[in-house]
Design an enzyme around this catalytic site. Sequence first.
Site, mmCIF file in Angstrom:
data_model
loop_
_atom_site.group_PDB
_atom_site.id
_atom_site.type_symbol
_atom_site.label_atom_id
_atom_site.label_comp_id
_atom_site.label_asym_id
_atom_site.label_seq_id
_atom_site.Cartn_x
_atom_site.Cartn_y
_atom_site.Cartn_z
ATOM 1 N N ARG A 64 11.020 -6.214 4.838
ATOM 2 C CA ARG A 64 11.147 -4.830 5.260
ATOM 3 C C ARG A 64 11.469 -4.372 6.520
ATOM 4 N NH1 ARG A 64 5.128 -2.166 4.734
ATOM 5 N NH2 ARG A 64 4.753 -2.836 7.025
ATOM 6 N N ARG B 217 10.770 -0.758 11.643
ATOM 7 C CA ARG B 217 9.665 -0.927 12.509
ATOM 8 C C ARG B 217 9.597 -2.098 13.601
ATOM 9 N NH1 ARG B 217 4.712 -0.084 8.359
ATOM 10 N NH2 ARG B 217 3.683 -1.076 10.221
ATOM 11 N N LYS C 19 0.720 -1.141 0.201
ATOM 12 C CA LYS C 19 0.153 0.067 -0.077
ATOM 13 C C LYS C 19 0.820 1.446 -0.142
ATOM 14 C CE LYS C 19 -2.357 -1.205 3.790
ATOM 15 N NZ LYS C 19 -1.850 -2.480 4.161
ATOM 16 N N ARG D 286 -10.152 0.573 8.659
ATOM 17 C CA ARG D 286 -9.682 -0.723 8.942
ATOM 18 C C ARG D 286 -10.677 -1.639 9.978
ATOM 19 N NH1 ARG D 286 -3.719 0.331 8.737
ATOM 20 N NH2 ARG D 286 -2.585 -1.637 9.353
ATOM 21 N N ARG E 132 -0.977 -9.292 13.166
ATOM 22 C CA ARG E 132 -1.501 -8.277 12.399
ATOM 23 C C ARG E 132 -2.200 -8.937 11.203
ATOM 24 N NH1 ARG E 132 3.948 -5.563 10.825
ATOM 25 N NH2 ARG E 132 2.730 -4.343 9.611
#
Length: 191
Positions: free
Chosen positions: A128, A134, A14, A89, A146
Amino acid sequence: MLNIVLFGPPGAGKGTQSERLIEKYGLVHLSTGDVFRANIKGETDLGKLAKSYMDAGQLVPDEVTINMLRSEVVKHEAPKGFIFDGFPRTNAQAHALDEFLASLQTEISLMLALEVEENELKTRLLKRAEVSGRPDDADPAVIEKRIAVYNNETAPVKAFYQAQDKFVAIDGIGSIDEITQRLFSAIDTNH
Ligand code: AMP
């Protein structure tokens, strides 16, 4: 206005694709995750509250998130449109967004949903983590959480936009350029 919900599970692409879309269509990019992370960095009260949820892979409560989103939207004067990345969400967020946009005499044009299967998501997120810094990307247990939260609470939001005939599924597997082209053509044929 062209208001797009860019939808998909964590790791679907995204953020990457948002950058391409804002460039082509001159839209404002509004990522709720980015706003929360900026607040964590700035050690604001909102950041302190959001951090505990984010580190656990859970959703920040609707009321907090919706209020934050509204205050971000009104910061922009006469925008061409928005890309909502990571919002809504939950169904409650989707309802609140519709009401809020209606109060501004506008609406969501399209939901573009990037579809990527679960094993690929996990691989992408761990990769990532090497560059994102993160904490929620680095821990396999948080990634699992998640994805579970996405399946249980977020995926149902598709039906909300399907009912309004605004839902378009996009194959999220392929090169970044290929996926960008799929998004461009979905926007150009549906808007
Ligand atoms: P993201 O950057 O979109 O992957 O979001 C990172 C984290 O921020 C999520 O796992 C949630 O904890 C929180 N978050 C971002 N957007 C929302 C939202 N719309 N509702 C609730 N929590 C959110």
